[in-house]
Scaffold this active site. Structure first.
Site, PDB file in Angstrom:
ATOM      1  N   ASP A  32      22.681 -43.155 -57.904  1.00 20.60           N
ATOM      2  CA  ASP A  32      21.252 -42.901 -57.781  1.00 20.60           C
ATOM      3  C   ASP A  32      20.422 -44.379 -57.704  1.00 20.60           C
ATOM      4  O   ASP A  32      21.202 -45.657 -59.010  1.00 20.60           O
ATOM      5  CB  ASP A  32      20.118 -42.231 -58.802  1.00 20.60           C
ATOM      6  CG  ASP A  32      19.182 -41.559 -57.750  1.00 20.60           C
ATOM      7  OD1 ASP A  32      18.650 -40.684 -58.202  1.00 20.60           O
ATOM      8  OD2 ASP A  32      18.023 -42.367 -57.665  1.00 20.60           O
ATOM      9  N   THR A 129      17.230 -31.906 -46.340  1.00 22.63           N
ATOM     10  CA  THR A 129      16.901 -30.604 -45.594  1.00 22.63           C
ATOM     11  C   THR A 129      16.046 -31.967 -44.257  1.00 22.63           C
ATOM     12  O   THR A 129      14.975 -32.470 -44.180  1.00 22.63           O
ATOM     13  CB  THR A 129      15.252 -30.037 -45.676  1.00 22.63           C
ATOM     14  OG1 THR A 129      16.171 -29.637 -46.480  1.00 22.63           O
ATOM     15  CG2 THR A 129      14.719 -28.845 -44.479  1.00 22.63           C
ATOM     16  N   ASN A 219      14.083 -20.888 -44.230  1.00 22.62           N
ATOM     17  CA  ASN A 219      12.562 -21.230 -44.983  1.00 22.62           C
ATOM     18  C   ASN A 219      11.673 -21.059 -44.537  1.00 22.62           C
ATOM     19  O   ASN A 219      10.709 -19.811 -44.866  1.00 22.62           O
ATOM     20  CB  ASN A 219      12.862 -23.348 -45.663  1.00 22.62           C
ATOM     21  CG  ASN A 219      13.791 -23.253 -47.038  1.00 22.62           C
ATOM     22  OD1 ASN A 219      13.989 -21.836 -46.955  1.00 22.62           O
ATOM     23  ND2 ASN A 219      13.458 -24.334 -47.595  1.00 22.62           N
ATOM     24  N   ALA A 263       2.672  -9.762 -53.235  1.00 23.75           N
ATOM     25  CA  ALA A 263       1.621 -10.539 -52.740  1.00 23.75           C
ATOM     26  C   ALA A 263       1.055 -10.983 -53.677  1.00 23.75           C
ATOM     27  O   ALA A 263       1.549 -11.492 -55.279  1.00 23.75           O
ATOM     28  CB  ALA A 263       0.827  -9.427 -52.143  1.00 23.75           C
ATOM     29  N   GLY A 268       4.847 -22.168 -52.962  1.00 23.51           N
ATOM     30  CA  GLY A 268       4.156 -23.921 -52.957  1.00 23.51           C
ATOM     31  C   GLY A 268       5.873 -24.236 -53.201  1.00 23.51           C
ATOM     32  O   GLY A 268       6.148 -23.637 -52.711  1.00 23.51           O
ATOM     33  N   CYS A 271       9.841 -27.218 -50.870  1.00 23.57           N
ATOM     34  CA  CYS A 271      10.463 -27.795 -49.716  1.00 23.57           C
ATOM     35  C   CYS A 271       9.580 -26.436 -48.695  1.00 23.57           C
ATOM     36  O   CYS A 271       9.324 -27.348 -47.830  1.00 23.57           O
ATOM     37  CB  CYS A 271      11.523 -26.403 -50.550  1.00 23.57           C
ATOM     38  SG  CYS A 271      13.196 -27.289 -51.094  1.00 23.57           S
ATOM     39  N   ARG A 341       4.761 -29.245 -58.219  1.00 22.25           N
ATOM     40  CA  ARG A 341       4.710 -29.917 -56.563  1.00 22.25           C
ATOM     41  C   ARG A 341       3.800 -28.973 -55.571  1.00 22.25           C
ATOM     42  O   ARG A 341       4.465 -27.438 -55.283  1.00 22.25           O
ATOM     43  CB  ARG A 341       6.384 -30.355 -55.652  1.00 22.25           C
ATOM     44  CG  ARG A 341       6.636 -31.521 -56.180  1.00 22.25           C
ATOM     45  CD  ARG A 341       7.950 -31.987 -55.438  1.00 22.25           C
ATOM     46  NE  ARG A 341       8.947 -31.379 -55.802  1.00 22.25           N
ATOM     47  CZ  ARG A 341       9.889 -31.172 -55.400  1.00 22.25           C
ATOM     48  NH1 ARG A 341      10.487 -31.981 -54.304  1.00 22.25           N
ATOM     49  NH2 ARG A 341      11.031 -30.090 -55.715  1.00 22.25           N
TER      50      ARG A 341
HETATM   51  C1  UDX Z   1      13.157 -22.621 -51.369  1.00 18.99           C
HETATM   52  C2  UDX Z   1      14.415 -21.717 -51.054  1.00 18.99           C
HETATM   53  O1  UDX Z   1      14.048 -20.120 -51.480  1.00 18.99           O
HETATM   54  C3  UDX Z   1      15.818 -22.070 -50.680  1.00 18.99           C
HETATM   55  O2  UDX Z   1      16.572 -21.861 -50.326  1.00 18.99           O
HETATM   56  C4  UDX Z   1      15.410 -23.398 -50.314  1.00 18.99           C
HETATM   57  O3  UDX Z   1      16.714 -24.104 -50.469  1.00 18.99           O
HETATM   58  C5  UDX Z   1      14.471 -24.654 -51.111  1.00 18.99           C
HETATM   59  O4  UDX Z   1      13.156 -23.558 -51.029  1.00 18.99           O
HETATM   60  P1  UDX Z   1      12.569 -22.713 -53.975  1.00 18.99           P
HETATM   61  O5  UDX Z   1      11.384 -23.742 -53.725  1.00 18.99           O
HETATM   62  O6  UDX Z   1      12.972 -22.246 -55.048  1.00 18.99           O
HETATM   63  O7  UDX Z   1      13.089 -22.161 -53.043  1.00 18.99           O
HETATM   64  O8  UDX Z   1      11.212 -21.278 -54.013  1.00 18.99           O
HETATM   65  P2  UDX Z   1      11.256 -20.102 -53.821  1.00 18.99           P
HETATM   66  O9  UDX Z   1      12.081 -19.343 -54.848  1.00 18.99           O
HETATM   67  O10 UDX Z   1      11.821 -19.926 -52.289  1.00 18.99           O
HETATM   68  O11 UDX Z   1       9.466 -19.974 -54.033  1.00 18.99           O
HETATM   69  C6  UDX Z   1       9.355 -20.188 -53.518  1.00 18.99           C
HETATM   70  C7  UDX Z   1       7.451 -19.691 -53.336  1.00 18.99           C
HETATM   71  O12 UDX Z   1       7.338 -18.528 -52.736  1.00 18.99           O
HETATM   72  C8  UDX Z   1       7.195 -20.005 -54.779  1.00 18.99           C
HETATM   73  O13 UDX Z   1       5.885 -19.984 -54.792  1.00 18.99           O
HETATM   74  C9  UDX Z   1       7.024 -18.537 -55.132  1.00 18.99           C
HETATM   75  O14 UDX Z   1       6.139 -17.604 -56.097  1.00 18.99           O
HETATM   76  C10 UDX Z   1       6.774 -17.663 -53.758  1.00 18.99           C
HETATM   77  N1  UDX Z   1       7.024 -16.783 -53.563  1.00 18.99           N
HETATM   78  C11 UDX Z   1       8.057 -15.844 -53.155  1.00 18.99           C
HETATM   79  C12 UDX Z   1       6.345 -15.712 -53.494  1.00 18.99           C
HETATM   80  O15 UDX Z   1       4.366 -15.830 -53.109  1.00 18.99           O
HETATM   81  N2  UDX Z   1       6.612 -14.022 -53.343  1.00 18.99           N
HETATM   82  C13 UDX Z   1       7.702 -13.579 -52.753  1.00 18.99           C
HETATM   83  O16 UDX Z   1       7.845 -13.212 -52.821  1.00 18.99           O
HETATM   84  C14 UDX Z   1       8.876 -14.655 -53.018  1.00 18.99           C
END
Ligand code: UDX
Length: 446
Positions: A32, A129, A219, A263, A268, A271, A341
């Site tokens: 890093d 990504t 995504n 829902a 957020g 990613c 974030r």
């Molecule tokens: C995501 C992808 O799932 C992962 O495969 C990729 O590599 C990176 O982005 P992550 O950002 O860790 O992973 O979160 P994730 O579990 O996907 O949830 C994303 C957001 O969606 C969260 O804020 C979560 O609260 C929200 N969410 C998730 C909902 O509001 N409803 C749902 O049913 C599922």
């Protein structure tokens, strides 16, 4: 001789990947450009909260008692170049300031810094990504800059790990996707992933652009699912329906599936939001913007949820936030993470604060990061303290700790027993029985 692996960039993706590669039996060198991070990791400390990661790191970091000694860290590009047979690039690609497009500067500079030190045949594997088309450009650049020329080859291997499950997702991936330009690259990557492959992880081989697209497509699909159910929540609210029941019922159809249909205040994190936007920006550059205009709608449905939550809170406290106390449970974008974030929870807390409400936030792991982003909000050391004197309690991140709260105890300290469940994760009956007015997004008022 097992392969020697370097991991460039030791953020949440890189730190996890480096520890996982050591766990799989390889000699690993993490690099890093931030010396403080390297010092921390070298002591076996993780600069972020991710369940199981610190334990895995300590198991392998050289010099720690009882460790395998297979994992070391450096800030030297020269050392990394000399060490690695395979180099994984795991630096981040944030959203550009003031634009939808993705900021490739960290990826570009990682390649520029590493390539001049590649003097023998090597494989550089991109995990970040990136906008489709980047890999082809970077492969050319690599061959130009590396003393090894075309023997310094590129592969693209997108990462699908979820925060909160990063270690498990890396050690036992539900699929391995590799974009390669030669059989040599494919067979090296098969060697790297021999253990998960033997466990049965599917192996999907393709060209560079498709591998880059798989990540943004996945995504976008997940974001679309969440916004779909949130749009249904809006309709349910207008028609007195119950989105939780609706999601349960459509989820029984295997073609639809139950997952990602919760829902609430929406998605957020580091990613989904930025990947959607970067994907739209890239489609525009390719002259294919029409194909992705629907993602703009997905983004606006999602952002609308935050505003709606603020409105429900305003209504709950009688029409205005001035002089009202608002308790916010949750600051991270999802549970089991300290990442704030683009967090819907913190966004809602901030909006209410800026409109004159006295907001007190509590989160099990995200307090430090939240304070850094929003130092002017109030923070309390426990959920109970946050709820003390509250006119309304907002449940915005579904930590297990909040599901296990005792509504009666919380009711004793709150000024008014009003709770808004922004994640549809609490048990309405339990709260109502304890005298609370419970309201959730997309559900009847009772
Ligand atoms: C995501 C992808 O799932 C992962 O495969 C990729 O590599 C990176 O982005 P992550 O950002 O860790 O992973 O979160 P994730 O579990 O996907 O949830 C994303 C957001 O969606 C969260 O804020 C979560 O609260 C929200 N969410 C998730 C909902 O509001 N409803 C749902 O049913 C599922």
């Amino acid at each position: 001789m097992p392969l020697k692996i370097t991991v460039i960039g030791t953020g949440y993706l890189g730190a996890t990947h480096a520890a996982a590669m050591a766990e799989l039996g390889f000699e690993v060198l993490g690099l890093d450009i931030v010396p403080e991070k390297i010092e921390m990791l070298g002591r076996g400390e993780v600069p972020l909260y991710e369940p199981g990661l610190e334990e895995l790191l300590r198991k392998h970091v050289a010099g720690l008692p009882g460790s395998s000694g297979r994992l070391r860290f450096t800030t030297s590009w020269e050392e990394a170049g000399a060490f690695g047979d395979v180099h994984f690039v795991c630096v981040n690609t944030p959203q550009k300031h003031g634009e939808y497009a993705c900021d490739m500067s960290y990826v570009d500079s990682a390649f520029e810094s590493l390539a001049p030190h590649l003097t023998r045949p090597t494989l550089v594997v991109g995990k970040s990504t990136v906008p489709v088309g980047s890999a082809a450009r970077l492969a050319k650049r690599l061959a130009e800059l590396a003393p090894a020329g075309e023997e310094a080859e590129l592969a693209w291997n997108p990462e699908f790990l979820r925060e909160g499950f990063a270690v498990q997702d890396t050690l036992h991936p539900d699929r391995l996707v590799v974009g390669v330009a030669s059989e040599r690259a494919e067979s090296l990557l098969r060697e790297v992933y021999a253990t998960p492959l033997a466990e049965g992880s599917p192996w999907v081989v393709m060209d560079y652009p498709t591998a880059e697209l798989v990540k943004t497509a996945a995504n976008s699909f997940l974001a679309t699912k969440i916004s779909f159910i949130n749009a249904m929540a809006e309709i349910c609210e207008a028609a007195d329906g119950d989105v939780v029941k609706l999601a349960e019922a459509i989820g029984h159809d295997e073609r639809i599936g139950k997952k990602f249909l919760r829902a609430g205040v929406g998605f957020g994190g580091g990613c989904l939001p930025k990947d959607l936007r970067a994907f739209m920006a890239r489609a525009g550059e390719l002259g294919a913007d029409q194909a992705l205009t629907f993602l703009r709608e997905i983004d606006s449905i999602n952002m609308r949820r935050r505003g709606h939550m603020v409105e429900l809170a305003r209504e709950a406290v009688g029409g205005g936030f001035l002089g009202k106390r608002v308790a916010v449970l949750g600051a991270t974008f999802k549970p089991d993470s300290d990442d704030v974030r683009d967090s819907p929870a913190l966004n809602v807390a901030g909006q209410i604060h800026l409109q004159g409400g006295q907001v007190t936030v509590y989160d099990p792991k995200g307090m430090e990061n939240a304070r850094r982003v929003f130092p002017t909000l109030g923070y309390a050391p426990t959920a109970l303290d946050a709820a003390r004197g509250a006119d309304v309690v907002l449940h915005l991140t579904e930590w297990r700790e909040f599901r296990e709260l005792d509504p009666a105890t919380l009711g004793e300290v709150a000024t008014h027993r009003r709770i808004l469940d922004g994640r549809n994760a609490l048990d309405p009956e339990l709260w109502r029985k304890a005298g609370w007015t419970y309201r959730a997004l997309g559900r009847p008022r009772a």
